[in-house]
Motif scaffolding. Structure first.
Motif, PDB file in Angstrom:
ATOM      1  N   ALA A 172      61.419 109.057  49.311  1.00 28.20           N
ATOM      2  CA  ALA A 172      61.977 107.795  49.807  1.00 28.20           C
ATOM      3  C   ALA A 172      63.491 107.811  49.751  1.00 28.20           C
ATOM      4  O   ALA A 172      64.098 108.668  49.123  1.00 28.20           O
ATOM      5  CB  ALA A 172      61.456 106.635  48.968  1.00 28.20           C
ATOM      6  N   SER A 173      64.078 106.850  50.410  1.00 28.09           N
ATOM      7  CA  SER A 173      65.514 106.677  50.331  1.00 28.09           C
ATOM      8  C   SER A 173      65.779 105.182  50.107  1.00 28.09           C
ATOM      9  O   SER A 173      65.305 104.375  50.888  1.00 28.09           O
ATOM     10  CB  SER A 173      66.132 107.205  51.631  1.00 28.09           C
ATOM     11  N   PRO A 174      66.502 104.819  49.017  1.00 26.95           N
ATOM     12  CA  PRO A 174      66.992 105.714  47.972  1.00 26.95           C
ATOM     13  C   PRO A 174      65.845 106.348  47.196  1.00 26.95           C
ATOM     14  O   PRO A 174      64.781 105.737  47.078  1.00 26.95           O
ATOM     15  CB  PRO A 174      67.803 104.771  47.064  1.00 26.95           C
ATOM     16  N   PRO A 175      66.076 107.559  46.650  1.00 24.33           N
ATOM     17  CA  PRO A 175      64.992 108.278  45.973  1.00 24.33           C
ATOM     18  C   PRO A 175      64.411 107.462  44.824  1.00 24.33           C
ATOM     19  O   PRO A 175      65.141 106.778  44.113  1.00 24.33           O
ATOM     20  CB  PRO A 175      65.678 109.537  45.431  1.00 24.33           C
ATOM     21  N   GLY A 176      63.099 107.539  44.675  1.00 20.71           N
ATOM     22  CA  GLY A 176      62.448 106.865  43.553  1.00 20.71           C
ATOM     23  C   GLY A 176      61.952 105.468  43.872  1.00 20.71           C
ATOM     24  O   GLY A 176      61.247 104.870  43.079  1.00 20.71           O
TER      25      GLY A 176
END
Ligand SMILES: [Zn+2]
Length: 489
Positions: free
Chosen positions: A209-213
């Motif tokens: 995903a973006s942002p990661p996590g």
């Protein structure tokens, strides 16, 4: 239909969401979902083929069913059978059935169904009071749900002791492409959404995903469907309505996932938790959550007349169907049951908004979760915002974010305006004016124009009325800044 006096049997799965979200493990939620889908399919096949024939089945989908049978005894036997099978497969979940004598030629079948629906609700409510069994102090509770006594050790090497329900869910959840995902993959492209792309847990979805996590939890539900059901005259119109609704919801969900949910780094960035009659629950990578929710709600609204209302003969009584939705954006370690409860709370706010608009538009409310708080009121305390959004306004908001991103709007400027929103109304104005002034002094006016247009589109008149506030002292700036990291340019 030769015999006008028949027995109408109605079923509905009890507390299906409590069953699904009794645990925080994606694989168990997936297993629970696949078990429900399997029972649904099996029940439908039994009712259609073996027993009474397709003509007697009013509907069978989304955890519920309605069927006409010739005698009271048939009704009682059918209910006992379905309840037993359901309990055997899920261990803790249950389905409730009621029956009543109806005339299928009275031309008021919707009224009969409403009567059955009320009776079903009463039966479910009295059952719910009995649902929690006392747990003896010497019993060891399930490591996963913590609600039921554990009876066996998990076979996945985790060392967990599980209750019967969680054990079944985990077993099923481990086994490849099942349930809604299997239906989706077959209809979209089984070579793209293969078994190998299925995410192991929420962290895996978050990793792409973006942002990661970060992940998104989506809850969508059709508006005022219950009111419309009462307006249906015949068994055929009821059948057309239910089948149309089910098809439309599934079709729009699958279409949105097909275009926005392609695997990334070999991982499918979503999980289909539930598609009921007009009810959708999804978990996705955070950056596609709002787009997916919006696409489903827009598609549902756009196609509802042709797919549902016209076939059921309701197009004169109702112009279109709309959806209300809640979207939660949170870190993947935020508990899934808490995400679900927040999404439901948001959906309720969106529903209230839709009711005020006479259900002429769908709406979506959303919340970015930044703390471990799980209470929506607490999260929103002292936060000025514009939510919930009509679908058209949300589409506009996302477009503004993309425009500002592509114009390289400095996030420091956005942050400065955002901070001031929480200081005072005047400080917020000063910060917005300062930012516009700063951007207006450059030779390239793109950012200035885009920011100004954003304010205008969300109610700032600029004739003595200063951004970021509209005439009701509301501002969409909070929403724009909070969503900024989650929307791709
Ligand atoms: Zn359990």
């Amino acid at each position: 239909m030769s015999n006008p006096q028949q027995w109408l049997v109605c079923f509905d799965t009890d507390r299906i969401k409590q069953y699904l979200f009794a645990t925080n493990r994606l694989k168990e939620i997936r297993g629970g979902s696949a078990l429900i889908v399997g029972l649904d399919e099996k029940r439908k096949a039994t009712l259609h083929q073996q027993r009474y024939g397709a003509n007697q089945v009013v509907y069978s989908a989304g955890g519920g069913a309605a069927v006409l049978v010739p005698t009271k005894q048939d009704a009682q036997i059918l209910i006992a059978e379905i309840e037993r099978e359901f309990r055997a497969q899920t261990a803790t979940a249950s389905i409730t059935g009621v029956y009543l004598q109806v005339s299928t030629t009275s031309g008021k079948f919707g009224v009969e169904m409403t009567r059955a629906g009320n009776s079903l609700r009463r039966a479910k409510a009295s059952k719910a009071e009995l649902a929690t069994l006392p747990v003896e102090p010497y019993m060891r509770l399930c490591n996963s749900c913590g609600q039921h006594p554990s009876v066996c050790k998990a076979r996945d090497g985790s060392g967990d002791w599980l209750c019967q329900a969680c054990f079944k869910k985990r077993e099923v959840g481990h086994k490849g492409r099942k349930g809604f995902f299997d239906q989706f993959a077959k209809s979209a492209d089984p070579n793209t959404w293969t078994e190998d792309t299925i995410p192991d847990d929420l962290d895996t979805i978050g990793s792409v995903a973006s942002p990661p996590g970060y992940v998104g939890f989506i809850a969508l539900d059709g508006n005022h469907i219950g009111d419309l059901l009462g307006k249906l005259d015949t068994v055929d119109s009821y059948r057309a309505f239910s089948a149309g609704l089910w098809d439309l919801t599934k079709e729009q969900t699958f279409a949105a996932l097909k275009s926005l949910g392609r695997p990334r780094n070999g991982i499918t960035p979503f999980e289909i938790v539930l598609i009921g009659g007009d009810d959708v629950l999804l978990i996705t990578a955070a950056d596609i959550a709002l787009e997916i929710a919006l696409a489903i709600a827009e598609g549902f609204e756009k196609n509802s007349t042709a797919k549902v209302l016209t076939p059921a003969g309701l197009s004169e009584k109702c112009a279109k169907l709309t959806m209300a939705g809640g979207v939660v954006l949170a870190h993947a370690d935020f508990p899934i049951p808490a995400m679900y409860r927040l999404a439901e709370a948001l959906q309720k706010l969106a529903k209230r908004f839709c009711a005020k608009q006479n259900y002429q538009t769908g709406a979506i409310d959303f919340q970015v979760v930044t703390s471990s708080d799980t209470d929506l009121d607490a999260m929103r305390q002292g936060v000025p915002h514009y939510r919930p959004y009509s679908l058209a306004d949300l589409r506009k908001l996302l477009e503004h974010i993309r425009q500002l991103k592509s114009a390289d709007m400095p996030t420091s400027q956005l942050q400065a305006m955002y901070q001031a929103l929480f200081e005072s109304k005047v400080n917020a104005q000063l910060a917005s004016i300062a930012t516009l002034g700063y951007l207006g002094r450059g030779t390239d006016k793109t950012r200035y124009n885009r920011l100004k247009q954003f304010f205008k589109d969300f109610g700032v008149q600029f004739d003595g009325q200063l951004p970021p506030w509209d005439a009701h002292k509301r501002s969409a700036l909070t929403d724009l800044v909070e969503l900024y990291p989650f929307i791709k340019s």
